[in-house]
Design a protein around this motif. Structure first.
Motif, PDB file in Angstrom:
ATOM      1  N   ARG A 295     -15.335 -83.490 -12.558  1.00  0.00           N
ATOM      2  CA  ARG A 295     -15.160 -82.324 -11.686  1.00  0.00           C
ATOM      3  C   ARG A 295     -15.466 -82.670 -10.237  1.00  0.00           C
ATOM      4  O   ARG A 295     -14.724 -82.306  -9.319  1.00  0.00           O
ATOM      5  N   GLU A 296     -16.558 -83.400 -10.025  1.00  0.00           N
ATOM      6  CA  GLU A 296     -16.920 -83.795  -8.659  1.00  0.00           C
ATOM      7  C   GLU A 296     -15.889 -84.728  -8.039  1.00  0.00           C
ATOM      8  O   GLU A 296     -15.569 -84.623  -6.847  1.00  0.00           O
ATOM      9  N   LEU A 297     -15.366 -85.631  -8.842  1.00  0.00           N
ATOM     10  CA  LEU A 297     -14.356 -86.568  -8.344  1.00  0.00           C
ATOM     11  C   LEU A 297     -13.090 -85.827  -7.952  1.00  0.00           C
ATOM     12  O   LEU A 297     -12.499 -86.099  -6.889  1.00  0.00           O
ATOM     13  N   GLU A 298     -12.668 -84.884  -8.765  1.00  0.00           N
ATOM     14  CA  GLU A 298     -11.468 -84.112  -8.446  1.00  0.00           C
ATOM     15  C   GLU A 298     -11.656 -83.344  -7.142  1.00  0.00           C
ATOM     16  O   GLU A 298     -10.750 -83.301  -6.290  1.00  0.00           O
ATOM     17  N   ASN A 299     -12.821 -82.734  -6.950  1.00  0.00           N
ATOM     18  CA  ASN A 299     -13.083 -81.997  -5.720  1.00  0.00           C
ATOM     19  C   ASN A 299     -13.059 -82.914  -4.497  1.00  0.00           C
ATOM     20  O   ASN A 299     -12.515 -82.555  -3.447  1.00  0.00           O
ATOM     21  N   LEU A 300     -13.644 -84.098  -4.632  1.00  0.00           N
ATOM     22  CA  LEU A 300     -13.651 -85.059  -3.531  1.00  0.00           C
ATOM     23  C   LEU A 300     -12.236 -85.489  -3.155  1.00  0.00           C
ATOM     24  O   LEU A 300     -11.888 -85.577  -1.969  1.00  0.00           O
ATOM     25  N   LEU A 301     -11.433 -85.782  -4.164  1.00  0.00           N
ATOM     26  CA  LEU A 301     -10.056 -86.204  -3.903  1.00  0.00           C
ATOM     27  C   LEU A 301      -9.268 -85.105  -3.196  1.00  0.00           C
ATOM     28  O   LEU A 301      -8.485 -85.371  -2.273  1.00  0.00           O
ATOM     29  N   ALA A 302      -9.501 -83.866  -3.628  1.00  0.00           N
ATOM     30  CA  ALA A 302      -8.811 -82.744  -2.987  1.00  0.00           C
ATOM     31  C   ALA A 302      -9.247 -82.600  -1.534  1.00  0.00           C
ATOM     32  O   ALA A 302      -8.412 -82.408  -0.632  1.00  0.00           O
ATOM     33  N   ASP A 303     -10.551 -82.734  -1.298  1.00  0.00           N
ATOM     34  CA  ASP A 303     -11.060 -82.629   0.068  1.00  0.00           C
ATOM     35  C   ASP A 303     -10.487 -83.701   0.974  1.00  0.00           C
ATOM     36  O   ASP A 303     -10.303 -83.494   2.183  1.00  0.00           O
ATOM     37  N   LYS A 304     -10.194 -84.869   0.428  1.00  0.00           N
ATOM     38  CA  LYS A 304      -9.672 -85.980   1.212  1.00  0.00           C
ATOM     39  C   LYS A 304      -8.146 -85.975   1.305  1.00  0.00           C
ATOM     40  O   LYS A 304      -7.549 -86.886   1.884  1.00  0.00           O
ATOM     41  N   GLY A 305      -7.532 -84.967   0.695  1.00  0.00           N
ATOM     42  CA  GLY A 305      -6.095 -84.810   0.839  1.00  0.00           C
ATOM     43  C   GLY A 305      -5.231 -85.551  -0.165  1.00  0.00           C
ATOM     44  O   GLY A 305      -4.017 -85.652   0.019  1.00  0.00           O
ATOM     45  N   PHE A 306      -5.836 -86.066  -1.232  1.00  0.00           N
ATOM     46  CA  PHE A 306      -5.051 -86.742  -2.262  1.00  0.00           C
ATOM     47  C   PHE A 306      -4.390 -85.713  -3.171  1.00  0.00           C
ATOM     48  O   PHE A 306      -4.998 -84.717  -3.559  1.00  0.00           O
ATOM     49  N   ASP A 307      -3.142 -85.957  -3.525  1.00  0.00           N
ATOM     50  CA  ASP A 307      -2.433 -85.089  -4.459  1.00  0.00           C
ATOM     51  C   ASP A 307      -2.633 -85.537  -5.899  1.00  0.00           C
ATOM     52  O   ASP A 307      -2.589 -84.728  -6.823  1.00  0.00           O
ATOM     53  N   THR A 308      -2.817 -86.837  -6.076  1.00  0.00           N
ATOM     54  CA  THR A 308      -2.991 -87.392  -7.421  1.00  0.00           C
ATOM     55  C   THR A 308      -4.166 -88.366  -7.415  1.00  0.00           C
ATOM     56  O   THR A 308      -4.503 -88.961  -6.386  1.00  0.00           O
ATOM     57  N   PHE A 309      -4.758 -88.537  -8.560  1.00  0.00           N
ATOM     58  CA  PHE A 309      -5.843 -89.507  -8.701  1.00  0.00           C
ATOM     59  C   PHE A 309      -5.352 -90.914  -8.404  1.00  0.00           C
ATOM     60  O   PHE A 309      -6.028 -91.700  -7.734  1.00  0.00           O
ATOM     61  N   THR A 310      -4.176 -91.253  -8.893  1.00  0.00           N
ATOM     62  CA  THR A 310      -3.688 -92.632  -8.771  1.00  0.00           C
ATOM     63  C   THR A 310      -3.487 -93.057  -7.313  1.00  0.00           C
ATOM     64  O   THR A 310      -3.519 -94.248  -7.010  1.00  0.00           O
ATOM     65  N   GLN A 311      -3.308 -92.089  -6.404  1.00  0.00           N
ATOM     66  CA  GLN A 311      -3.164 -92.437  -4.992  1.00  0.00           C
ATOM     67  C   GLN A 311      -4.435 -93.075  -4.430  1.00  0.00           C
ATOM     68  O   GLN A 311      -4.381 -93.838  -3.464  1.00  0.00           O
ATOM     69  N   ALA A 312      -5.578 -92.769  -5.039  1.00  0.00           N
ATOM     70  CA  ALA A 312      -6.852 -93.280  -4.539  1.00  0.00           C
ATOM     71  C   ALA A 312      -7.194 -94.656  -5.089  1.00  0.00           C
ATOM     72  O   ALA A 312      -8.083 -95.330  -4.561  1.00  0.00           O
ATOM     73  N   VAL A 313      -6.518 -95.084  -6.151  1.00  0.00           N
ATOM     74  CA  VAL A 313      -6.846 -96.362  -6.782  1.00  0.00           C
ATOM     75  C   VAL A 313      -6.557 -97.516  -5.825  1.00  0.00           C
ATOM     76  O   VAL A 313      -5.432 -97.680  -5.355  1.00  0.00           O
ATOM     77  N   GLY A 314      -7.584 -98.279  -5.508  1.00  0.00           N
ATOM     78  CA  GLY A 314      -7.423 -99.416  -4.614  1.00  0.00           C
ATOM     79  C   GLY A 314      -7.267 -99.050  -3.155  1.00  0.00           C
ATOM     80  O   GLY A 314      -6.886 -99.897  -2.336  1.00  0.00           O
ATOM     81  N   ALA A 315      -7.595 -97.803  -2.793  1.00  0.00           N
ATOM     82  CA  ALA A 315      -7.368 -97.336  -1.427  1.00  0.00           C
ATOM     83  C   ALA A 315      -8.120 -98.163  -0.398  1.00  0.00           C
ATOM     84  O   ALA A 315      -7.635 -98.373   0.723  1.00  0.00           O
ATOM     85  N   ALA A 316      -9.303 -98.648  -0.748  1.00  0.00           N
ATOM     86  CA  ALA A 316     -10.090 -99.421   0.212  1.00  0.00           C
ATOM     87  C   ALA A 316      -9.410-100.745   0.584  1.00  0.00           C
ATOM     88  O   ALA A 316      -9.578-101.238   1.700  1.00  0.00           O
ATOM     89  N   HIS A 317      -8.650-101.303  -0.332  1.00  0.00           N
ATOM     90  CA  HIS A 317      -7.914-102.539  -0.022  1.00  0.00           C
ATOM     91  C   HIS A 317      -6.836-102.260   1.019  1.00  0.00           C
ATOM     92  O   HIS A 317      -6.645-103.040   1.956  1.00  0.00           O
ATOM     93  N   ARG A 318      -6.148-101.141   0.858  1.00  0.00           N
ATOM     94  CA  ARG A 318      -5.082-100.802   1.796  1.00  0.00           C
ATOM     95  C   ARG A 318      -5.650-100.485   3.182  1.00  0.00           C
ATOM     96  O   ARG A 318      -5.080-100.864   4.198  1.00  0.00           O
ATOM     97  N   ARG A 319      -6.800 -99.804   3.216  1.00  0.00           N
ATOM     98  CA  ARG A 319      -7.430 -99.503   4.499  1.00  0.00           C
ATOM     99  C   ARG A 319      -7.912-100.791   5.173  1.00  0.00           C
ATOM    100  O   ARG A 319      -7.860-100.928   6.388  1.00  0.00           O
ATOM    101  N   GLN A 320      -8.412-101.717   4.367  1.00  0.00           N
ATOM    102  CA  GLN A 320      -8.881-102.987   4.907  1.00  0.00           C
ATOM    103  C   GLN A 320      -7.752-103.740   5.575  1.00  0.00           C
ATOM    104  O   GLN A 320      -7.921-104.347   6.634  1.00  0.00           O
ATOM    105  N   GLU A 321      -6.562-103.695   4.969  1.00  0.00           N
ATOM    106  CA  GLU A 321      -5.399-104.386   5.540  1.00  0.00           C
ATOM    107  C   GLU A 321      -5.032-103.774   6.895  1.00  0.00           C
ATOM    108  O   GLU A 321      -4.651-104.487   7.829  1.00  0.00           O
ATOM    109  N   VAL A 322      -5.151-102.452   7.000  1.00  0.00           N
ATOM    110  CA  VAL A 322      -4.785-101.777   8.239  1.00  0.00           C
ATOM    111  C   VAL A 322      -5.673-102.216   9.397  1.00  0.00           C
ATOM    112  O   VAL A 322      -5.213-102.385  10.531  1.00  0.00           O
ATOM    113  N   TYR A 323      -6.955-102.444   9.106  1.00  0.00           N
ATOM    114  CA  TYR A 323      -7.906-102.752  10.168  1.00  0.00           C
ATOM    115  C   TYR A 323      -8.056-104.233  10.431  1.00  0.00           C
ATOM    116  O   TYR A 323      -8.871-104.643  11.262  1.00  0.00           O
ATOM    117  N   ARG A 324      -7.316-105.075   9.753  1.00  0.00           N
ATOM    118  CA  ARG A 324      -7.403-106.505  10.022  1.00  0.00           C
ATOM    119  C   ARG A 324      -6.691-106.862  11.307  1.00  0.00           C
ATOM    120  O   ARG A 324      -5.700-106.277  11.682  1.00  0.00           O
TER     121      ARG A 324
END
Length: 324
Positions: A295-324
């Motif tokens: 329940r807490e995870l679903e609320n967090l994902l919604a607050d961050k604007g994710f539509d699906t759980f799978t969109q968050a999988v590996g998100a930190a890797h993609r953000r890391q690439e952006v800031y390199r």
């Protein structure tokens, strides 16, 4: 929280689950105890205690010890054996509609295969959504070492188990963090036929009772779990996910486990690359922890604007690439 609900469904190695939350092996027995607090069929999957071929009484007491931000356990894979398990525990889990990830263990690679073969013949096998291969248990054929610290031994176990199961039943290799290069072990397991990985098992630890000046656990050492190991789990998941992205071996789903108490803890593992989450030690003081974390995870994902759980999988890797 956003108005639209987040789609929490996930597909792990072609098996569809309604959500990514699971129990962790060994922390919820085989379901009946936890079912008093919430419907275990509401989880993406229920993960059983690791079962071996024959009944085992486990290690001597004391078996558990508290540590700062965690606990040590030295249970010793106590259990009823695979025949009693499929007749009683698996049948009960099927009766309540649970999706079951069966954790299996063995003292030799052949024992793993034997356990898988008996499981496959069970009348309740149709509730099994996967098999978690606990290669982090001692390899008695190799002087008490652990399969998961040796790529060849890990691969052999996975290959033998894979042979015993239908192709549509995923095999998840559960990896130990007590290695210098966890990506090499992951690679060996995937190349041997693992459909996915569970990361991580407990860390080997020890506590000394300074009043009696002797080890606190009857088995001397035990598995360290709880919040204190979460950074290790995050690191291991990150490294293996990165190795997949680099093409070192094919990409498979990772089930993240290690010190998850809250939805934010779970999100950290997901951002590192986990496609599902197991909650273990937290259930000892909060039996509803798995459904609360969901329940807490679903609320967090919604607050961050994710539509699906799978969109968050590996998100930190993609953000890391952006800031390199």
């Amino acid at each position: 929280m956003a108005d639209a609900p987040v789609d929490m469904s996930v597909t792990l190695a072609d098996v569809e689950l309604p959500n990514p939350l699971m129990t962790a092996s060994g922390c919820a027995a085989n379901g009946k105890e936890l079912h008093r607090f919430f419907d275990v069929s509401s989880l993406g999957a229920f993960v059983t205690k690791s079962v071996m071929a024959a009944p085992r009484s486990g290690r001597g007491t004391p078996r558990m010890a508290e540590t700062p931000s965690g606990m040590l356990n030295s249970i010793g894979l106590q259990g009823p054996g695979i025949h009693a398990f499929v007749e009683n525990d698996l049948a009960w889990l099927k009766s309540v509609g649970a999706r079951v990830l069966v954790s299996i263990a063995g003292g030799s690679s052949g024992e793993f295969a034997d356990v898988a073969a008996v499981l496959r013949q069970s009348p309740a096998f149709d509730c099994v959504v996967g098999v978690e291969v606990n290669i982090s248990c001692p390899n008695v054929a190799n002087r008490g070492l652990v399969f998961a610290i040796d790529p060849l031994a890990s691969a052999k176990v996975v290959a033998l188990v894979r042979e015993q199961l239908p192709r549509d039943i995923p095999v998840f290799a559960k990896l130990s963090p007590d290695v210098t290069d966890i990506a090499s072990i992951a690679s060996a397991c995937v190349k041997a036929g693992a459909s996915g990985l569970t990361m991580i098992n407990t860390l080997l630890g020890m506590v000394i009772d300074t009043d009696r000046m002797r080890p606190q656990l009857g088995g001397l050492t035990g598995g360290l779990s709880g919040p204190g190991i979460r950074p290790v789990a995050v690191r291991a998941i990150w490294q293996v996910r990165a190795a997949m992205a680099e093409g070192r071996f094919r990409t498979v789903p990772i089930i993240g486990v290690g010190g998850v108490r809250t939805g934010r803890d779970a999100l950290e593992l997901v951002a590192a690359g986990a496609s599902a989450i197991q909650v273990g030690t937290a259930t000892f003081n909060d039996p509803t922890a798995p459904v609360r974390v969901l329940r807490e995870l679903e609320n967090l994902l919604a607050d961050k604007g994710f539509d699906t759980f799978t969109q968050a999988v590996g998100a930190a890797h993609r953000r890391q690439e952006v800031y390199r």
